[in-house]
Design a protein around this motif. Structure first.
Motif, short mmCIF file in Angstrom:
data_model
loop_
_atom_site.label_atom_id
_atom_site.label_comp_id
_atom_site.label_asym_id
_atom_site.label_seq_id
_atom_site.Cartn_x
_atom_site.Cartn_y
_atom_site.Cartn_z
N GLU A 192 22.85 33.88 43.10
CA GLU A 192 22.68 33.13 42.00
C GLU A 192 23.44 32.29 41.55
O GLU A 192 22.97 31.83 40.19
CB GLU A 192 22.37 35.15 40.86
N LEU A 246 22.45 29.02 42.75
CA LEU A 246 20.71 28.54 41.83
C LEU A 246 21.03 27.84 40.55
O LEU A 246 20.20 27.04 39.90
CB LEU A 246 19.59 29.98 41.64
N LYS A 247 22.26 28.58 39.78
CA LYS A 247 23.05 27.72 38.74
C LYS A 247 23.58 26.47 39.06
O LYS A 247 23.06 25.61 37.89
CB LYS A 247 23.81 28.74 38.74
N PRO A 281 19.54 24.24 42.12
CA PRO A 281 18.35 24.87 42.05
C PRO A 281 17.62 24.56 42.91
O PRO A 281 16.65 25.52 43.94
CB PRO A 281 18.00 25.07 40.94
N ASP A 282 18.07 23.56 43.36
CA ASP A 282 16.71 22.60 44.26
C ASP A 282 17.47 22.03 45.06
O ASP A 282 16.67 21.18 46.31
CB ASP A 282 16.20 21.44 43.69
N HIS A 313 17.05 43.02 40.68
CA HIS A 313 16.46 41.74 40.53
C HIS A 313 15.18 42.64 40.92
O HIS A 313 14.65 42.35 42.42
CB HIS A 313 16.31 40.36 41.63
N TRP A 319 11.52 37.84 40.02
CA TRP A 319 12.84 36.94 40.63
C TRP A 319 12.92 35.70 41.83
O TRP A 319 12.98 34.56 41.36
CB TRP A 319 13.94 37.59 40.10
N TYR A 320 12.40 36.80 43.03
CA TYR A 320 12.28 35.96 44.20
C TYR A 320 11.15 35.00 43.81
O TYR A 320 11.38 33.54 44.60
CB TYR A 320 12.06 36.90 45.30
N ASP A 329 10.16 33.12 41.17
CA ASP A 329 10.28 32.43 39.93
C ASP A 329 11.19 31.62 40.82
O ASP A 329 11.00 30.53 40.75
CB ASP A 329 11.05 33.10 39.04
N HIS A 330 12.13 31.90 41.54
CA HIS A 330 13.30 31.02 42.56
C HIS A 330 12.58 30.62 43.91
O HIS A 330 13.75 29.92 44.58
CB HIS A 330 14.94 32.09 42.24
N HIS A 331 11.40 30.64 44.37
CA HIS A 331 10.94 30.34 45.86
C HIS A 331 11.80 30.28 46.78
O HIS A 331 11.69 29.79 47.76
CB HIS A 331 10.71 28.66 45.18
N ILE A 332 11.70 32.44 46.35
CA ILE A 332 13.44 32.54 47.65
C ILE A 332 11.91 33.48 48.70
O ILE A 332 10.98 34.37 48.63
CB ILE A 332 14.19 33.55 47.32
#
Length: 779
Positions: free
Chosen positions: A20, A23-24, A27-28, A64, A68-69, A71-74
């Motif tokens: 997290e 990503l803050k 994020p990319d 999470h 959540w995973y 949305d963050h492409h994990i």
């Protein structure tokens, strides 16, 4: 360039929290793959006892979810364990024979329960207390069986015992030591905890060492090494955990008790990091959530190539509520020859508090039955802040859980210790996003999302925001344009990082202009002096102040003011000043409203001579100092006895007139109420009346009159001096630079300031710990 490939081994709280933070920041930057051995999404392991008690379901403690995973492409693989790291060819392999190549790896494999290596440890009915599956098995067993034995009298064992008791089982707790939670509590608190839990139905078998778990296929009991036995239908191993480091050992990564890491959480293998319970930092392995999150923040900064101070260790604290019993411990509460201890023990209310101090700084604390001051104590320990006598008393007060605790907390004070969320951050989020519930605050800021111990405090803060007394939350201005930090944040960081020079402050706190400006240079000088009384102001301030006690004019000459104690002088002093004016061709002199003698057009070479050859101290007319004004001298119609007023004015001038303060303070003294209107216009007004010496606080700002407020009525000259000196010192220690006295009074609250000053111990401490003490001759 494509994204870097990041593999996180472990889907627990430490690994995902670190992710997290990454990503803050960026994020990319990474393509992220996460492997978790359990078949669940990331959940709050601290709240497993609520699952065991049936008070919560899996979804209630999930941190999470799948969305959540996504949305963050994990890419998440649950129920799959990484079995190999090849750091030469940079890939990992799983138990399902999957291979994933990486650029960076974070090992967050956590810990595994310690299984006592005794005969019978693998029998049916022997459980650990570490996962959701463990809870499910115990819940099912409780439907069929009635007697449980928990091995381990620490936090984990007591949580398990509480849960099993709630399921209707009879519970014995076996512990090797003679004290419960012996790593967190002293003997007194441990005995109190045992008594409370025995009252609730838990039985304790202390100083017992397990020799064997008896029974055929299934558990029937426990045999101890002293020959005694205990019957059991189930046995729960809760005697500790061990770092899960087998993967690292197999990969040839350096290990000790855990995976050895440096301040940036790097292991001995390139591009491989470790965080959480599997990491060993400076010979310490942490098992609490706060240090794991602090590690994750620093790891994230490093892996994202963001400037970082690195991780330097954590202050440990434990706060839990076992069947309604509040227990808290933090820091090092062991006593030695260098420490002092404050103890409060109320046998009727069954409350015990112990605070261990070293040099008036909180070193450690234990609280039983009333842990409302826990956040404040952690803040004191973390900031290494010297506390006052009044603060010591407040910490020891019983039932101090009124809203005043949250109202008096500074904006930088931490509310959620686990996630490091401050009061100010919650206020800002709640106001900007109209948050009204604890769940909304948790989702937005993460406050109360870990152990949940701060949940009541978050609730208090929300209630306070909706009350009529709430006046906080306006966006606080930064100290100056060189930084985005407020005064409070600057001072806090100066304390935490032990910064002791202007250059260190501006470089380590990220000043945009390392030379500073006319606002921050004197402010930092002042704060350095307050934090370290031996600090000497050096060159930086002279950029703006050519002479510390003189004001430079456009023509290169100076204006100076000569102090005259109580507004009085004599022929010898005046004669010497006149001689110096002739010698150095000083054209003019005048008397100021503050009853000082000011000289105009003073050449630079005359400054030293005037300072040395007169017994009238130099001062800047505009300096942030205390200025005493004797009103009675000015009023010829006043019929009161003036000698007492003159003596007090002279004495006060001698003691406090050149003391540096956040903003200039005017103290006006009068012998009667004929001058009360003028008294009310100044910061501190003192009037001699039939009742005694009446002390008022007020002020004038931009022609807006601030009505005076009666602070205290003193019965003697000495008492006036004590009250005024302690008021000024408290203001010096707690005000923001350039904050007027009445603005500070509004912020601090008159009743609070009065309560501080009327505490005899605190009043003595205030001036004994300041530079005023050596001048005060009233004692």
């Amino acid at each position: 360039m494509g994204k870097e490939r990041l593999v996180v081994i472990g889907n627990g709280m430490a690994g995902v929290n670190c992710l997290e933070e990454i990503l803050k920041l960026q994020p990319d930057r990474f393509d992220v793959t996460v492997f978790g051995s359990e078949p669940h999404f990331n959940y709050n392991r601290i709240l497993l006892s609520s699952i065991l008690q049936g008070a919560a379901k899996i979804q209630d403690i999930t941190l999470h979810d799948r969305k959540w995973y996504e949305d963050h492409h994990i890419q998440l693989y649950t129920g799959e364990t990484v079995t190999e790291i090849d750091h030469t060819h940079k890939f990992i392999r799983t138990n399902l024979n999957k291979e994933v190549h990486y650029d960076k790896v974070i090992i967050a494999t956590g810990s595994t329960p310690f299984i006592l290596p005794v005969p019978g440890c693998k029998k049916e009915g022997v459980f650990t207390f570490r996962t959701i599956e463990d809870c499910s098995k115990m819940i099912e067993s409780a439907k069929l069986y009635k007697k449980a034995v928990v091995i381990g009298g620490g936090v984990l064992g007591l949580e398990a015992a509480r849960g099993l008791l709630g399921l209707g089982m009879a519970v014995d707790v076996v512990h090797l030591s003679n004290s419960l939670m012996d790593k967190q509590l002293d003997t007194t608190a441990s005995k109190m905890l045992r008594h409370e839990l025995e009252q609730q139905g838990i039985n304790f078998l202390l100083e017992k060492e397990t020799a064997e778990i008896t029974g055929e296929q299934r558990v029937e009991g426990i045999l101890f090494k002293d020959g005694s036995e205990a019957a059991a239908d189930i046995v729960v191993m809760a005697a500790g955990v061990r770092p899960n480091i087998q993967l690292a050992i197999k990969a040839g990564i350096e290990t000790g008790r855990a995976i050895i890491v440096n301040d940036y959480l790097q292991t001995s293998a390139p591009d491989i990091y470790a965080v959480g319970e599997c990491a060993e930092h400076r010979n310490k392995v942490y098992g609490l959530v706060k240090p794991l999150y602090e590690q994750g923040k620093e790891l994230a900064k490093h892996i994202c190539e963001v400037d970082s101070q690195g991780y330097h260790g954590s202050t440990l604290s434990t706060k839990l509520k076992i069947s309604g019993v509040e227990v808290f411990s933090a820091g090092n509460w062991l006593e030695d020859d260098t420490t002092k201890t404050i103890i409060h023990y109320d046998e009727d209310e069954y409350i015990y508090k112990k605070i261990v101090l070293k040099d008036d700084r909180v070193r450690g604390a234990i609280m039983f039955g009333d842990a409302n001051a826990s956040n404040r104590l952690i803040d004191y320990i973390y900031k290494k802040k010297a506390i006052t006598a009044k603060e010591k008393k407040l910490l020891m007060q019983e039932g101090s859980k009124e809203l005043s605790e949250i109202t008096t907390m500074e904006g930088t004070a931490i509310v959620c210790n686990c996630n490091g969320v401050s009061k100010g951050e919650i206020l800002e989020a709640a106001q900007k996003q109209a948050l009204t519930t604890i769940e909304e605050v948790k989702k937005c800021t993460k406050a109360s999302s870990a152990c949940g111990g701060c949940r009541p405090l978050v609730g208090d803060l929300l209630m306070y925001m909706q009350s009529d007394t709430f006046k906080e939350g306006e966006e606080e201005r930064s100290l100056c344009s060189c930084t985005s930090l407020t005064d409070e944040e600057v001072v806090t960081k100066m304390q935490m990082l032990q910064l002791d020079s202007f250059e260190e402050v501006t470089s380590k706190l990220g000043w945009s202009n390392k030379e500073g400006c006319s606002l921050c240079v004197p402010a930092i000088d002042y704060y350095l002096k307050m934090l370290n009384p031996s600090y000497n102001q050096v060159g930086k301030s002279l950029v703006f102040f050519d002479h510390s006690n003189a004001v430079r004019q456009n023509d290169g000459s100076y204006i100076i003011s000569l102090q005259m104690d109580g507004g009085f002088t004599n022929a010898n002093q005046l004669r010497r000043v006149a001689d110096l004016m002739e010698e150095y061709h000083i054209p003019q002199a005048f008397l100021t409203e503050e009853q000082r003698l000011s000289l105009l057009g003073v050449p630079e070479d005359a400054l030293y001579a005037i300072d040395k050859e007169t017994d009238l101290p130099l001062m800047r007319k505009d300096a942030n100092i205390v200025q005493v004004i004797n009103v009675c001298k000015e009023n010829h119609n006043c019929t009161s006895t003036k000698q007492e007023v003159f003596e007090l004015a002279i004495k006060m001038d001698q003691i406090i007139s050149d003391i540096k303060t956040p903003h200039r303070i005017k103290v006006r003294i009068s012998g009667c109420f004929n001058n009360k209107t003028r008294i009310g216009l100044d910061d501190i007004g003192i009037v001699l009346s039939d009742l005694g010496w009446e002390i008022y606080v007020g002020g004038l700002r931009l022609n807006e009159f601030k009505a005076e407020q009666l602070l205290y009525v003193a019965s003697s000259e000495n008492e006036v001096l004590e009250i005024v000196l302690s008021l000024i010192e408290y203001y010096r220690q707690t005000a923001r630079y350039s904050e007027r006295l009445f603005e500070w009074m509004d912020r601090m609250n008159l009743l609070h300031v009065r309560e501080i000053l009327l505490d005899n111990d605190l009043r003595i401490e205030l001036y004994e710990n300041s530079e005023l003490e050596s001048r005060y001759v009233g004692n």
